[in-house]
Design a protein around this motif. Structure first.
Motif, PDB file in Angstrom:
ATOM      1  N   SER A   1      45.206  40.908  59.076  1.00 26.46           N
ATOM      2  CA  SER A   1      44.673  40.585  60.402  1.00 26.46           C
ATOM      3  C   SER A   1      43.159  40.587  60.523  1.00 26.46           C
ATOM      4  CB  SER A   1      45.256  41.554  61.443  1.00 26.46           C
ATOM      5  OG  SER A   1      44.844  42.886  61.191  1.00 26.46           O
TER       6      SER A   1
ATOM      7  N   THR B   1      51.386  53.756  71.735  1.00 28.44           N
ATOM      8  CA  THR B   1      50.123  53.679  72.465  1.00 28.44           C
ATOM      9  C   THR B   1      49.629  55.042  72.931  1.00 28.44           C
ATOM     10  OG1 THR B   1      50.699  51.456  73.134  1.00 28.44           O
ATOM     11  CG2 THR B   1      49.034  52.592  74.467  1.00 28.44           C
TER      12      THR B   1
ATOM     13  N   LEU C   1      42.918  56.169  60.579  1.00 28.91           N
ATOM     14  CA  LEU C   1      44.255  56.145  61.193  1.00 28.91           C
ATOM     15  C   LEU C   1      45.266  56.813  60.270  1.00 28.91           C
ATOM     16  CD1 LEU C   1      44.398  52.571  62.777  1.00 28.91           C
ATOM     17  CD2 LEU C   1      44.602  54.743  63.998  1.00 28.91           C
TER      18      LEU C   1
ATOM     19  N   LEU D   1      48.675  57.305  69.978  1.00 27.07           N
ATOM     20  CA  LEU D   1      47.398  56.903  69.377  1.00 27.07           C
ATOM     21  C   LEU D   1      46.243  57.391  70.242  1.00 27.07           C
ATOM     22  CD1 LEU D   1      48.166  53.285  68.123  1.00 27.07           C
ATOM     23  CD2 LEU D   1      47.451  55.215  66.706  1.00 27.07           C
TER      24      LEU D   1
ATOM     25  N   THR E   1      34.561  46.351  60.856  1.00 32.59           N
ATOM     26  CA  THR E   1      35.077  47.630  60.371  1.00 32.59           C
ATOM     27  C   THR E   1      36.496  47.842  60.875  1.00 32.59           C
ATOM     28  OG1 THR E   1      32.866  48.570  60.510  1.00 32.59           O
ATOM     29  CG2 THR E   1      34.704  50.138  60.402  1.00 32.59           C
ATOM     30  N   ALA E   2      37.383  48.286  60.002  1.00 31.64           N
ATOM     31  CA  ALA E   2      38.746  48.664  60.396  1.00 31.64           C
ATOM     32  C   ALA E   2      38.945  50.148  60.105  1.00 31.64           C
ATOM     33  CB  ALA E   2      39.780  47.836  59.637  1.00 31.64           C
ATOM     34  N   MET E   3      39.451  50.884  61.101  1.00 30.69           N
ATOM     35  CA  MET E   3      39.602  52.336  60.960  1.00 30.69           C
ATOM     36  C   MET E   3      40.857  52.710  60.171  1.00 30.69           C
ATOM     37  SD  MET E   3      38.523  53.825  64.714  1.00 30.69           S
ATOM     38  CE  MET E   3      38.976  55.482  64.240  1.00 30.69           C
TER      39      MET E   3
ATOM     40  N   ASN F   1      49.881  42.052  63.544  1.00 29.67           N
ATOM     41  CA  ASN F   1      49.782  42.094  64.999  1.00 29.67           C
ATOM     42  C   ASN F   1      50.588  43.275  65.544  1.00 29.67           C
ATOM     43  OD1 ASN F   1      49.024  41.276  67.517  1.00 29.67           O
ATOM     44  ND2 ASN F   1      49.943  39.237  67.379  1.00 29.67           N
ATOM     45  N   ALA F   2      50.259  43.694  66.782  1.00 24.94           N
ATOM     46  CA  ALA F   2      51.023  44.744  67.479  1.00 24.94           C
ATOM     47  C   ALA F   2      51.132  46.000  66.624  1.00 24.94           C
ATOM     48  CB  ALA F   2      52.409  44.224  67.876  1.00 24.94           C
ATOM     49  N   LEU F   3      50.010  46.460  66.116  1.00 22.85           N
ATOM     50  CA  LEU F   3      50.032  47.598  65.187  1.00 22.85           C
ATOM     51  C   LEU F   3      50.654  48.848  65.805  1.00 22.85           C
ATOM     52  CD1 LEU F   3      49.265  48.652  62.384  1.00 22.85           C
ATOM     53  CD2 LEU F   3      47.051  49.326  63.329  1.00 22.85           C
TER      54      LEU F   3
ATOM     55  N   SER G   1      50.159  42.156  72.847  1.00 28.80           N
ATOM     56  CA  SER G   1      50.784  41.847  71.551  1.00 28.80           C
ATOM     57  C   SER G   1      52.251  42.217  71.421  1.00 28.80           C
ATOM     58  CB  SER G   1      50.003  42.536  70.432  1.00 28.80           C
ATOM     59  OG  SER G   1      50.075  43.942  70.558  1.00 28.80           O
ATOM     60  N   VAL G   2      52.751  43.144  72.223  1.00 26.61           N
ATOM     61  CA  VAL G   2      54.137  43.592  72.029  1.00 26.61           C
ATOM     62  C   VAL G   2      55.177  42.578  72.512  1.00 26.61           C
ATOM     63  CG1 VAL G   2      55.823  45.374  72.647  1.00 26.61           C
ATOM     64  CG2 VAL G   2      53.542  46.026  71.866  1.00 26.61           C
TER      65      VAL G   2
ATOM     66  N   ASP H   1      43.531  39.555  72.018  1.00 26.11           N
ATOM     67  CA  ASP H   1      44.959  39.249  71.827  1.00 26.11           C
ATOM     68  C   ASP H   1      45.712  40.431  71.209  1.00 26.11           C
ATOM     69  OD1 ASP H   1      44.167  39.293  69.195  1.00 26.11           O
ATOM     70  OD2 ASP H   1      44.581  37.183  68.812  1.00 26.11           O
ATOM     71  N   GLY H   2      45.022  41.546  71.029  1.00 23.19           N
ATOM     72  CA  GLY H   2      45.683  42.742  70.519  1.00 23.19           C
ATOM     73  C   GLY H   2      45.807  42.782  69.011  1.00 23.19           C
ATOM     74  N   ASN H   3      45.402  41.719  68.358  1.00 24.05           N
ATOM     75  CA  ASN H   3      45.501  41.644  66.902  1.00 24.05           C
ATOM     76  C   ASN H   3      44.437  42.536  66.247  1.00 24.05           C
ATOM     77  OD1 ASN H   3      46.500  40.818  64.485  1.00 24.05           O
ATOM     78  ND2 ASN H   3      46.045  38.647  64.774  1.00 24.05           N
ATOM     79  N   ALA H   4      44.666  42.905  64.991  1.00 28.46           N
ATOM     80  CA  ALA H   4      43.684  43.672  64.213  1.00 28.46           C
ATOM     81  C   ALA H   4      43.254  44.945  64.951  1.00 28.46           C
ATOM     82  CB  ALA H   4      42.463  42.799  63.865  1.00 28.46           C
ATOM     83  N   LEU H   5      44.243  45.708  65.398  1.00 28.51           N
ATOM     84  CA  LEU H   5      43.935  46.878  66.226  1.00 28.51           C
ATOM     85  C   LEU H   5      43.033  47.876  65.512  1.00 28.51           C
ATOM     86  CD1 LEU H   5      44.410  48.351  68.921  1.00 28.51           C
ATOM     87  CD2 LEU H   5      46.388  49.455  67.870  1.00 28.51           C
ATOM     88  N   ALA H   6      43.233  48.070  64.211  1.00 28.51           N
ATOM     89  CA  ALA H   6      42.420  49.047  63.477  1.00 28.51           C
ATOM     90  C   ALA H   6      40.941  48.679  63.541  1.00 28.51           C
ATOM     91  CB  ALA H   6      42.885  49.146  62.024  1.00 28.51           C
ATOM     92  N   ALA H   7      40.642  47.382  63.639  1.00 26.28           N
ATOM     93  CA  ALA H   7      39.249  46.938  63.782  1.00 26.28           C
ATOM     94  C   ALA H   7      38.793  47.063  65.231  1.00 26.28           C
ATOM     95  CB  ALA H   7      39.102  45.492  63.292  1.00 26.28           C
ATOM     96  N   ARG H   8      39.638  46.680  66.161  1.00 32.73           N
ATOM     97  CA  ARG H   8      39.245  46.795  67.570  1.00 32.73           C
ATOM     98  C   ARG H   8      38.943  48.245  67.934  1.00 32.73           C
ATOM     99  NH1 ARG H   8      39.932  41.837  69.849  1.00 32.73           N
ATOM    100  NH2 ARG H   8      41.346  40.522  68.656  1.00 32.73           N
ATOM    101  N   LEU H   9      39.706  49.179  67.349  1.00 33.08           N
ATOM    102  CA  LEU H   9      39.475  50.593  67.650  1.00 33.08           C
ATOM    103  C   LEU H   9      38.069  51.027  67.270  1.00 33.08           C
ATOM    104  CD1 LEU H   9      42.893  52.138  66.562  1.00 33.08           C
ATOM    105  CD2 LEU H   9      41.932  52.106  68.882  1.00 33.08           C
ATOM    106  N   PHE H  10      37.536  50.480  66.179  1.00 36.82           N
ATOM    107  CA  PHE H  10      36.198  50.902  65.754  1.00 36.82           C
ATOM    108  C   PHE H  10      35.118  50.446  66.730  1.00 36.82           C
ATOM    109  CE2 PHE H  10      32.331  50.979  63.106  1.00 36.82           C
ATOM    110  CZ  PHE H  10      32.378  52.309  62.720  1.00 36.82           C
ATOM    111  N   THR H  11      35.432  49.451  67.556  1.00 29.33           N
ATOM    112  CA  THR H  11      34.435  49.045  68.559  1.00 29.33           C
ATOM    113  C   THR H  11      34.154  50.200  69.527  1.00 29.33           C
ATOM    114  OG1 THR H  11      36.037  48.122  70.173  1.00 29.33           O
ATOM    115  CG2 THR H  11      35.212  46.632  68.456  1.00 29.33           C
TER     116      THR H  11
ATOM    117  N   VAL I   1      34.046  42.427  65.880  1.00 34.16           N
ATOM    118  CA  VAL I   1      35.079  41.849  66.733  1.00 34.16           C
ATOM    119  C   VAL I   1      34.355  41.006  67.785  1.00 34.16           C
ATOM    120  CG1 VAL I   1      36.847  42.435  68.443  1.00 34.16           C
ATOM    121  CG2 VAL I   1      36.623  43.818  66.356  1.00 34.16           C
TER     122      VAL I   1
ATOM    123  N   THR J   1      30.017  44.936  69.082  1.00 29.42           N
ATOM    124  CA  THR J   1      29.051  45.270  68.052  1.00 29.42           C
ATOM    125  C   THR J   1      29.746  46.042  66.941  1.00 29.42           C
ATOM    126  OG1 THR J   1      27.183  45.335  69.569  1.00 29.42           O
ATOM    127  CG2 THR J   1      27.032  46.759  67.652  1.00 29.42           C
TER     128      THR J   1
END
Lengths: 305, 305
Positions: free
Chosen positions: B246, A172, B175, A175, B169-171, B208-210, A246-247, A206-216, B116, B120
């Motif tokens: 995910s 964490t 990453l 990153l 979008t997934a980064m 999950n938990a990337l 998620s951990v 829920d912490g899933n799909a972090l690579a997508a959540r990061l782009f938000t 997500v 947006t």
């Protein structure tokens, strides 16, 4: 407080904290050095220890105990990992002597665990902090405890009857650092926007799909007109929120169990907000005091054997 | 093949690809320029377009259509986002004219979507590629399609009856780049170790938990003795595997639906392995050809209106 009887060092990747302790483990003097293992050349550890650390604390000739990345292949001498489950006695029995110095100098082992299912996990330094915390809080050495060490490589540790049975590391903090410095999310602004931090916690879901959540974190600026200066706080909330969400499942936990936070108080305070949001109970403990207690406990047991 | 009638440019963050097209949309000539939007100073876009791009392709005086980050606030002129759901007609109607040049020059809009849940999402350039792919494959403009554009910012696009209804979008690529260059996982080795890539796919699990799964890339080296040179391949497999596992759920998909991959063939080939592992059917299509077709379709519709 008596005279100094031990030199205790937490020698990590980016810096070194050293203390002299009296016969009861109380701190006589302490000092921080910018001597991280990441900057060590071959053979330099011993020289720095002898020429800088020992003299600065008047600790020439005292026994010394070290923990952290100094025991890795980038450090001084490799102190092999002890496998989970293990507790203080196993760690004390695995202290690695350092050759080519005058006195008693030992490096604490790291620990190794099954982490993510099917994979291995490792730590160096947090095991000593954990054992110190258990020594400081003997009631915690019975039954099950979930101990979280936030940081560059955050550790979620499952403790049973005083033994570390399993742990998982989440990158964490790293990153946050690399994305904040080198990615499309980079920003020089401080992460002090409480509202954006909460927004990030909410976006963690829920912490899933972090690579997508990061782009938000990018899209909220370019697609919704949020201030770019709020990105570091949003990113911090998103990453900590995703970790907390998620951990625990990786350790077979529901995520609702109470946790003990052990680490830097300011960082623990950010985790409080993430845990509050999920309705998880927590207590926080100072990581530095625990590290000192752990080094002292390892010394007492390791020097006696 | 006739004479050149249009200059078409895909002007992205790191580079610019430009082609002259004949009256049927066939490529007359093409050229790649190291003129990414990320390196543009204020006002430089027009000068580079006029002094470098147009002359290199003998395209002075031709109408020109541009897509990609050149329409962002870092580019030439902001081409506002078109909100999902939308198709080719809405995009063609939203072309943004560029002032201060001689001829007809237009920039394609980006698109904006709920991504997500609660957040947006945005794209610039992929929408043009998608519309070109639909123009090339008219049968795909009926019913539902899931189109994946792998890359720095990978897009998962849900298409219904030729209109983009939602995307995420997934980064993933970013990453991979920042962790491989700036983190504890950094390495100069090429990502060419097929075994380590498969190992990374396996470690991705459900994605999950990337932040925790990423640390397995470190622990397998220091805790299991894997070769540090295999880290880039492992990291690539882990990140692509986690994305494929995910991201579909964020679009309300099961993740078992067949997908169309649209992008760089070498990158698509890595996704094939991730999708094979999950038993997901796929077809791959060349992204550059689709971008050219999209620019041509936007021009035909946009110039006529």
């Amino acid at each position: 407080m008596g005279g100094a009887t031990l030199l205790a060092c937490d020698w990590g990747t980016t810096n070194l904290r050293a203390w002299t302790l009296d016969a009861d483990g109380a701190v006589v003097a302490g000092r921080e050095f910018e001597l991280g293992v990441s900057k060590l050349g071959p053979g330099e550890a011993e020289r720095q220890f002898r020429e800088e650390v020992q003299p600065a604390l008047g600790a020439q000739g005292l026994p010394a105990i070290l923990c952290g990345m100094i025991g890795s292949n980038l450090g001084w001498t490799v102190a092999p990992y002890v496998d989970c489950p293990a507790g203080l006695p196993e760690l004390a029995a695995a202290l690695t002597p350092v050759e080519a110095t005058g006195g008693w100098v030992r490096i604490a082992p790291g620990m190794r665990s099954e982490g993510v299912t099917g994979a291995t996990d490792v730590m160096r330094g947090e095991e000593t902090q954990l054992m110190g915390w258990l020594a400081q809080n003997p009631a915690r050495a019975r039954g099950r405890q979930i101990v979280v060490h936030p940081g560059t490589h955050a550790k979620w540790m499952l403790v049973e009857d005083g033994r570390l049975v399993r742990f998982v590391t989440a990158m964490t903090g790293e990153l946050f650092a690399v994305l904040g410095r080198h990615s499309v999310l980079k920003s020089d602004a401080p992460a002090t926007d409480a509202g954006a931090f909460e927004e990030g916690l909410a976006a963690a879901g829920d912490g899933n799909a972090l690579a997508a959540r990061l782009f938000t974190a990018r899209a909220r600026v370019v697609g919704q007109g949020r201030a770019p200066e709020s990105t570091p706080s949003y990113l911090s909330g998103l990453l900590i929120g995703a970790e907390v969400a998620s951990v625990p499942a990786l350790l077979g936990l529901s995520g609702n169990e109470p946790v003990a936070l052990l680490g830097d108080p300011a960082l623990c305070a950010l985790y409080h907000r993430a845990l509050d949001r999920r309705g998880v109970a927590y207590e926080s403990f100072d990581g530095e005091a625990a590290a000192i207690a752990g080094l002292f406990a390892l010394y007492r047991l390791g020097a006696a054997s």
